[in-house]
Design an enzyme around this catalytic site. Structure first.
Site, mmCIF file in Angstrom:
data_model
loop_
_atom_site.group_PDB
_atom_site.id
_atom_site.type_symbol
_atom_site.label_atom_id
_atom_site.label_comp_id
_atom_site.label_asym_id
_atom_site.label_seq_id
_atom_site.Cartn_x
_atom_site.Cartn_y
_atom_site.Cartn_z
ATOM 1 N N GLU A 66 0.244 -9.535 -1.000
ATOM 2 C CA GLU A 66 -1.166 -9.924 -0.867
ATOM 3 C C GLU A 66 -1.866 -9.947 -2.227
ATOM 4 O O GLU A 66 -2.685 -10.815 -2.501
ATOM 5 C CB GLU A 66 -1.873 -8.966 0.092
ATOM 6 C CG GLU A 66 -1.377 -9.136 1.534
ATOM 7 C CD GLU A 66 -1.843 -8.034 2.460
ATOM 8 O OE1 GLU A 66 -1.634 -6.838 2.150
ATOM 9 O OE2 GLU A 66 -2.439 -8.374 3.499
ATOM 10 N N GLY A 112 0.938 -5.240 0.743
ATOM 11 C CA GLY A 112 -0.178 -5.350 -0.193
ATOM 12 C C GLY A 112 0.249 -5.918 -1.537
ATOM 13 O O GLY A 112 -0.550 -6.529 -2.236
ATOM 14 N N GLU A 130 4.748 -5.522 7.297
ATOM 15 C CA GLU A 130 3.924 -4.531 7.980
ATOM 16 C C GLU A 130 4.305 -4.339 9.446
ATOM 17 O O GLU A 130 4.177 -3.242 9.991
ATOM 18 C CB GLU A 130 2.445 -4.904 7.869
ATOM 19 C CG GLU A 130 1.834 -4.702 6.492
ATOM 20 C CD GLU A 130 1.983 -5.907 5.587
ATOM 21 O OE1 GLU A 130 2.838 -6.772 5.851
ATOM 22 O OE2 GLU A 130 1.236 -5.976 4.587
ATOM 23 N N ALA A 138 0.865 -1.187 0.000
ATOM 24 C CA ALA A 138 0.000 0.000 0.000
ATOM 25 C C ALA A 138 0.899 1.234 0.000
ATOM 26 O O ALA A 138 2.103 1.149 0.295
ATOM 27 C CB ALA A 138 -0.896 -0.006 1.239
HETATM 28 C C1 LIG Z 1 -2.991 -3.069 3.624
HETATM 29 C C2 LIG Z 1 -1.625 -3.062 3.046
HETATM 30 C C3 LIG Z 1 -0.571 -2.522 3.820
HETATM 31 C C4 LIG Z 1 0.800 -2.415 3.274
HETATM 32 O O1 LIG Z 1 1.139 -2.884 2.164
HETATM 33 S S1 LIG Z 1 1.894 -1.560 4.290
HETATM 34 C C5 LIG Z 1 3.347 -1.358 3.278
HETATM 35 C C6 LIG Z 1 4.140 -2.628 3.189
HETATM 36 N N1 LIG Z 1 5.326 -2.400 2.377
HETATM 37 C C7 LIG Z 1 6.493 -1.985 2.920
HETATM 38 O O2 LIG Z 1 6.607 -1.820 4.104
HETATM 39 C C8 LIG Z 1 7.646 -1.781 1.977
HETATM 40 C C9 LIG Z 1 8.235 -0.399 2.188
HETATM 41 N N2 LIG Z 1 9.321 -0.154 1.247
HETATM 42 C C10 LIG Z 1 10.564 -0.687 1.454
HETATM 43 O O3 LIG Z 1 10.809 -1.473 2.333
HETATM 44 C C11 LIG Z 1 11.620 -0.284 0.474
HETATM 45 O O4 LIG Z 1 11.225 0.919 -0.136
HETATM 46 C C12 LIG Z 1 11.856 -1.313 -0.628
HETATM 47 C C13 LIG Z 1 12.450 -2.577 -0.019
HETATM 48 C C14 LIG Z 1 10.572 -1.624 -1.363
HETATM 49 C C15 LIG Z 1 12.842 -0.713 -1.625
HETATM 50 O O5 LIG Z 1 13.981 -0.237 -0.890
HETATM 51 P P1 LIG Z 1 15.069 0.621 -1.666
HETATM 52 O O6 LIG Z 1 15.527 -0.089 -2.871
HETATM 53 O O7 LIG Z 1 16.079 1.038 -0.644
HETATM 54 O O8 LIG Z 1 14.298 1.907 -2.206
HETATM 55 P P2 LIG Z 1 13.638 3.064 -1.296
HETATM 56 O O9 LIG Z 1 14.486 4.290 -1.395
HETATM 57 O O10 LIG Z 1 13.293 2.584 0.041
HETATM 58 O O11 LIG Z 1 12.247 3.309 -2.087
HETATM 59 C C16 LIG Z 1 12.251 4.008 -3.328
HETATM 60 C C17 LIG Z 1 11.145 5.064 -3.205
HETATM 61 O O12 LIG Z 1 9.875 4.377 -3.095
HETATM 62 C C18 LIG Z 1 9.216 4.808 -1.903
HETATM 63 N N3 LIG Z 1 8.437 3.688 -1.377
HETATM 64 C C19 LIG Z 1 8.867 2.434 -1.220
HETATM 65 N N4 LIG Z 1 7.871 1.657 -0.736
HETATM 66 C C20 LIG Z 1 6.778 2.464 -0.607
HETATM 67 C C21 LIG Z 1 5.431 2.258 -0.179
HETATM 68 N N5 LIG Z 1 4.967 1.053 0.184
HETATM 69 N N6 LIG Z 1 4.592 3.322 -0.166
HETATM 70 C C22 LIG Z 1 5.022 4.545 -0.574
HETATM 71 N N7 LIG Z 1 6.278 4.798 -1.000
HETATM 72 C C23 LIG Z 1 7.149 3.753 -1.018
HETATM 73 C C24 LIG Z 1 10.329 5.225 -0.959
HETATM 74 O O13 LIG Z 1 9.808 6.087 0.013
HETATM 75 C C25 LIG Z 1 11.276 5.908 -1.928
HETATM 76 O O14 LIG Z 1 10.729 7.170 -2.232
HETATM 77 P P3 LIG Z 1 11.739 8.426 -2.471
HETATM 78 O O15 LIG Z 1 12.581 8.014 -3.642
HETATM 79 O O16 LIG Z 1 10.822 9.574 -2.736
HETATM 80 O O17 LIG Z 1 12.556 8.568 -1.197
#
Ligand SMILES: C/C=C/C(=O)SCCNC(=O)CCNC(=O)[C@H](O)C(C)(C)COP(=O)(O)OP(=O)(O)OC[C@H]1O[C@@H](n2cnc3c(N)ncnc32)[C@H](O)[C@@H]1OP(=O)(O)O
Length: 258
Positions: A112, A109, A132, A64
């Site tokens: 999921e 998500g 999460e 998400a």
């Molecule tokens: C009901 C459902 C609930 C859910 O799904 S809760 C969310 C669950 N998902 C997560 O927790 C994953 C969060 N993201 C990460 O852990 C990391 O990212 C990654 C492993 C996917 C990639 O890491 P890396 O390669 O170091 O890249 P980066 O700089 O962290 O991310 C690139 C840009 O993408 C944005 N981003 C990543 N995941 C999300 C997300 N889930 N929602 C919104 N933005 C996201 C970051 O912030 C950043 O952005 P910028 O380049 O502007 O700093």
């Protein structure tokens, strides 16, 4: 054609592309477009299989959109969860096989969404997980329900309680994905499988999904009773007559889809 979810029709199957750079975060507008695409595919009998994949190099979908979270009240969080669950349930209930072609990250998500598909093909370098807990929350788009059904409760708890992703190889070993292919072969192999599934008897495919998922939701006795009812239903179809006749006449069947 949407901006965040693209739909392309190929020969008998459709390709749905999540296109929200950089990680295909499942924000509210993307979910709205995904729901519209699923609704369109529900009624399109020319599409007999579906592939879902993520645009870009980084992710199938990284979950998400976390930027939407700070302003969520508990009631709004429940609505977000129920809305995502409903869209994923509708995807899972499509009367045709749905393949998730997973590359990069499929997290939260995103994992999921892949689990709401019928079959998961992963690129060798893909990583899947439910992180999460690292945000202080829990999966909300069905992960706590579909993951245990795929990998068993203890492995599901290990993934959800640690928040650690698994590699494609480990996902294959535990049953979270069904096929692992070299990164460059992901879409070609997904297309190959989609074309194969699209060439099968469409009514039987629809009823097989109903039997499998209907059976998972009930007891073995009720599931086998459901199977027998669907076995009767399929025998009333032109496809069943054609399939049997084609075998007896030693020729390829020509499915009519009813
Ligand atoms: C009901 C459902 C609930 C859910 O799904 S809760 C969310 C669950 N998902 C997560 O927790 C994953 C969060 N993201 C990460 O852990 C990391 O990212 C990654 C492993 C996917 C990639 O890491 P890396 O390669 O170091 O890249 P980066 O700089 O962290 O991310 C690139 C840009 O993408 C944005 N981003 C990543 N995941 C999300 C997300 N889930 N929602 C919104 N933005 C996201 C970051 O912030 C950043 O952005 P910028 O380049 O502007 O700093």
């Amino acid at each position: 054609m949407g901006q965040l979810v693209k739909l392309a029709r190929e020969d008998g199957y459709a390709v749905v592309t999540l296109d929200h750079p950089p990680v295909n975060a499942l924000n509210a507008p993307l979910l709205t477009e995904l729901e519209a695409v699923v609704a369109e595919l529900e009624g399109d009998e020319s599409v007999r299989a579906v592939i879902i994949h993520g645009a870009g190099e980084k992710a199938f979908a990284a979950g998400a959109d976390i930027t939407e979270f700070p302003r969520l009240s508990p009631d709004q969080a429940e609505s977000l969860s129920r809305r995502g669950q409903a869209i994923f349930d509708r995807l899972s209930a499509l009367p045709k096989p749905v393949i998730a072609a997973v590359h990069g990250y499929a997290l939260g998500g995103g994992c999921e969404l892949a689990m709401a598909c019928d079959i998961r093909i992963a690129a060798e370098s893909a990583r899947l997980g439910q992180p999460e807990i690292n945000l202080g929350i829990l999966p909300g788009y069905g992960g706590t329900q579909r993951l245990p059904r795929l990998v068993g409760p203890s492995r599901a708890l290990l993934m959800c309680l640690t928040g650690d992703p698994v590699s494609a190889a480990e996902a294959l070993r535990i049953g979270l994905v069904d096929l692992v292919v070299p990164d460059a072969e992901l879409l070609p192999r997904a297309r190959e499988l989609a074309a194969k599934l699209a060439g099968k008897a469409p009514v039987a495919a629809r009823l097989i999904k109903r039997a499998v998922y209907g059976g998972l939701a009930t007891t073995l006795a009720e599931g086998t009773a459901l199977e027998a009812r669907l076995f009767a239903e399929v025998f009333a179809t032109a496809d069943a007559r054609e399939g049997v006749q084609a075998f007896l006449e030693k020729r390829a069947p020509r499915w009519v889809g009813r």
